[in-house]
Design an enzyme around this catalytic site. Structure first.
Site, mmCIF file in Angstrom:
data_model
loop_
_atom_site.group_PDB
_atom_site.id
_atom_site.type_symbol
_atom_site.label_atom_id
_atom_site.label_comp_id
_atom_site.label_asym_id
_atom_site.label_seq_id
_atom_site.Cartn_x
_atom_site.Cartn_y
_atom_site.Cartn_z
ATOM 1 N N TRP A 333 -0.720 6.210 8.372
ATOM 2 C CA TRP A 333 -0.143 5.197 7.483
ATOM 3 C C TRP A 333 0.398 5.866 6.207
ATOM 4 C CZ3 TRP A 333 -1.520 3.870 2.468
ATOM 5 C CH2 TRP A 333 -0.968 2.702 1.968
ATOM 6 N N HIS A 334 -0.272 6.947 5.784
ATOM 7 C CA HIS A 334 0.160 7.613 4.555
ATOM 8 C C HIS A 334 1.481 8.355 4.712
ATOM 9 C CE1 HIS A 334 -4.010 6.844 3.432
ATOM 10 N NE2 HIS A 334 -3.593 6.940 2.192
ATOM 11 N N GLY A 335 1.803 8.737 5.921
ATOM 12 C CA GLY A 335 3.071 9.434 6.091
ATOM 13 C C GLY A 335 3.164 10.100 7.445
#
Lengths: 476, 336
Positions: A333-335
């Protein structure tokens, strides 16, 4: 729009005046309309075109929720139409997120995969900038349709109300990830702007700016300036350990600072946003760490992913798999980068191991020495995972960790230590104070204590602000 | 009751500010100054913030988008100077204004910091559709390149509204810092005691006004042009020749100059000028000094620019005599 800008302060000031003039009870239609306009202005400030995505995805969720029909009951279970509407909503939100955030990563991975089996292809890249806050607002939006699907929430009758929930400007870009069931009922709840609200809201805003402008930005100077030296052989191990500590302080201050400003601004405007950080570095277990760090993402993953996967209701093995899946997706989700996956995987593995050992059960009485030892293990592993989070590649992270144990004799500038310590100190004090409060040794700050702290923090902002205005979590 | 808490917060702030201000004024710390607090902003309403530590080079945005009257002034310019920061330091406002004012020639100085090369300036010429009669480029070895700085690349991705926002934020931040740090210092900046690069720029003629006392140090000498001709790099010549042809299509003639600097070979500029068949301005002036290993001190810049402009006068007479025949236009902006 960025919180660290005069444009934001001006916007917040105008909306506050609007609250006094148009919406003293905060439920008046002109005031709600003003909040909508302010949110549109806030989001469209940099790339107005991305408003279309925000409006479009919200419109799909609005229609999908309306199309779901009546709540399912024992006698009338969920219809196929209801399920199709949910699928439409999830596909739209995840599709947008996937396209903008993971499109290029997917294409590059596919090309690499094909190349590894001898197929030479040249795939195009999407090359579009990531719309600001898309990871946050798509998750918020999905919580709405899922809750409506589950029958826990009635569909919004007016599009404007749903749009305000998604686009409410204090939390639009970097959370907290608010649930529709937390926000929508507040729209009809009168709340006057009382002195206590003003002082509490201002306190949170000052705290947020202090954490961001003083702690995060100044720590960032040393982290950014020296981090890459950790990839080179011969780097001082003490410097690298210190940089990891500074980064852990920086990312906490940056993100918790943003959230504090968001909560304070929302409070002044008449809305309560959930707590997102609760001194995570005092956590004695990995489970507790995730109950304190980015709490709104943790509970989103728990309620909309971990529990639907079966949570801990199945076999032990299934629980561990669920933990790993959820944390890897949380990392992703962060990248779209492998270090984030590694970060999530490490946390997932740590949570699984902790569950195997039973150390996740905090209420079980244990000897102090054991609790202290586990606390150190938890915080040490959290620190190691930050190395993955901060590094460009997994290889870089591994080299960095290798150099910590490498015994290099590189320089460790005194300024990095002393000035870094100066700006890490407020974070340490915050955490120690929280631990003492939770342990019952001291009482939490009262209004008087907060007033003195606010004055001191304002002084810190005026005399030691850093040089950056970008929030780390904007990129997510 | 809550009003009392606000009063306590303000009293705490006031106490800390007073204590710090007293420490700054009455202890040896008084010998440390902050440039931002001491800078004197030009009174002219045509002077805007070009650069400071907090906002970086704002003038990249302003010129790239032609904000305010900049686009009109650039389009009206018959003589356009392009180059990097060495050009900007080497052409002081007073000397340039006096020279062109006396001749009634419109001009614009469009150099940039960040070791900016030709690419950025050329893009501005095209996007604002400039048609100067004469372009004077500071050919100091690094200028004729198609590369643009990271900063310029960022600026080139943004639109006009972004530029306006950036400038407004920069001006507001600058104003607050100037006034705030007259009362209390920024503790880290005071501790590091590093000079701050603060520049204002005229929107009317593009000249820089550097407000930085510490820059006036005597500095070290700069070797002067010895008249030699170096070998010009083939790629540099190709870029310069293409630029020359493009500008000729716009009706502009090219002239090269070389503002002296310790690491600049004026022989390189001379070789390039010979290859292109254009005039080369590199007057020899005694005792020229730099303050930072690259840029001229104000005193040296004054003397050198006077000599350079005197040479330019000859070029104007031979290459664009029609400009000298034009009636003298009144200059509206007083030198602040």
């Amino acid at each position: 729009m960025n919180f660290v800008s005069y444009a934001f302060l001006l916007l917040l000031g105008v909306v506050l005046i609007g609250r006094l003039v148009l919406g003293p009870r905060k439920i008046e239609s002109p005031y709600v309309a003003l909040l909508l306009v302010a949110s549109v202005l806030f989001y469209g400030w940099h790339v107005p075109m991305y408003l279309l995505i925000l409006v479009g995805s919200t419109a799909v969720d609005y229609v999908a929720a309306r199309a779901m029909g009546p709540r399912p009951t024992v006698d009338a279970p969920a219809s196929q139409r209801r399920t199709l509407a949910l699928i439409a909503s999830l596909t739209t939100n995840l599709g947008l997120l996937g396209f903008f955030k993971y499109g290029d990563f997917g294409l590059e991975s596919l090309a690499a995969l094909l190349q590894s089996i001898g197929v030479e292809v040249s795939l195009p890249t999407i090359g579009l900038a990531l719309p600001m806050g898309i990871s946050f607002y798509t998750f918020q939006s999905m919580s709405y349709t899922i809750d409506v699907y589950r029958g826990r929430l009635a569909p919004c009758e007016r599009f404007g109300r749903l749009f305000l929930f998604v686009a409410f400007f204090p939390q639009l870009v970097a959370g907290p990830i608010v649930r529709a069931s937390e926000f929508l009922p507040q729209l009809d709840r009168p709340r006057r702007l009382r002195a206590r609200v003003v002082t509490e809201g201002l306190y949170l805003i000052v705290l947020g700016y202090f954490l961001k402008m003083v702690c995060a930005d100044n720590l960032g100077v040393y982290v950014d300036g020296h981090w890459n030296s950790g990839y080179e052989p011969g780097a001082s191990p003490w410097l690298l350990v210190w940089l990891t500590l500074l980064f852990s302080g920086q990312i906490f201050s940056d993100f918790a600072g943003y959230t504090a400003i968001a909560r304070g601004a929302a409070f002044l405007l008449g809305y309560r946003l959930p707590l997102n950080f609760n001194s995570p570095y005092v956590a004695g277990t990995f489970k507790n760490f995730w109950e304190r760090w980015h709490m709104t993402l943790s509970r989103w993953l728990r309620d909309y992913l971990y529990i639907p996967l079966g949570g801990n209701r199945g076999s032990s093995a299934r629980t561990y798999v669920n933990l790993l899946v959820v944390m890897v997706l949380g990392g992703f989700w962060h990248g779209a980068a492998l270090p984030f996956l590694a970060w999530g995987l490490l946390h997932g593995a740590a949570l699984a191991v902790e569950r195997v050992t039973g150390m996740h059960q905090q209420r079980v009485p244990r000897p102090l020495i054991l609790r202290l030892a586990w606390f150190l293990v938890v915080q040490l592993i959290v620190l190691v995972t930050w190395i993955f989070f901060r590094s460009e590649t997994i290889g870089d992270a591994v080299r960095f960790i290798g150099n910590i144990g490498g015994g290099g004799d590189g320089p460790f500038p005194a300024e990095v230590f002393w000035v870094g310590l100066l700006f890490l100190l407020p974070v340490i004090v915050m955490h120690v104070w929280r631990a003492l409060v939770e342990g019952g040794q001291v009482r939490d700050l009262g209004p008087f204590g907060k007033a003195i702290t606010s004055g001191a923090m304002l002084f810190g902002i005026a005399s030691a602000y850093g040089g950056s205005d970008a929030f780390i979590y904007f990129q997510f | 009751m809550h009003g009392a808490y606000v009063a306590v917060a303000l009293a705490t702030l006031g106490g800390l500010v007073s204590a710090t201000a007293a420490l700054w004024a009455w202890t040896p710390l008084r010998h440390r100054t902050m440039d931002i607090a001491e800078t004197i902003r030009p009174l002219s309403r045509f002077a805007y913030l070009a650069a400071d530590r907090r906002s970086g080079h704002v003038d990249h945005y302003a010129l790239y988008q032609g904000l305010g009257e900049i686009a009109d002034r650039l389009r009206a310019a018959d003589v356009l100077f392009i180059g990097n920061s060495r050009l900007m330091f080497g052409l002081p406002q007073e000397q340039v204004r006096a020279f062109f004012g006396a001749r009634g020639i419109s001009y614009y100085v469009m150099g940039f910091g960040h070791t900016e090369g030709l690419g950025f300036a050329e893009d501005i010429v095209e996007r604002l559709d400039l048609h100067p009669k004469l372009i004077v480029a500071n050919a100091d070895g690094t200028f004729f390149t198609n590369e643009v700085s990271e900063w310029a690349a960022l600026v080139m991705e943004t639109g006009r509204f972004d530029a306006l926002k950036y400038r407004a934020e920069a001006e507001a931040t600058h104003w607050v810092r100037r006034h705030l740090h007259r009362v209390i210092p920024h503790v880290l900046e005071l501790y590091r005691n590093e000079p701050e690069f603060i520049v204002y720029r005229s929107s009317r003629d593009g000249t820089w006004r550097v407000e930085w006392d510490r820059m006036t140090n005597d500095g070290a000498g700069v070797p002067m042009d010895d008249g030699r001709v170096d070998e010009a790099d083939v790629r540099t010549v190709a870029i310069a020749r293409r630029f020359q042809l493009d500008m000729a299509a716009r009706g502009a003639q090219l002239v090269l100059c070389s503002i002296p600097s310790p690491h600049v070979s004026q022989g390189h500029g001379r070789a390039l000028a010979e290859q292109l068949g254009v005039p080369f301005l590199a007057p020899v002036v005694d005792d020229i000094r730099h303050f930072d290993g690259s840029h001229l001190t104000p005193a040296s810049a004054r003397r050198y620019s006077e000599a350079l402009l005197a040479e330019l006068d000859g070029v104007l007479r031979t290459h664009v005599p029609e400009l000298l025949g034009a009636p003298v236009r009144p200059r509206e902006d007083p030198v602040p």
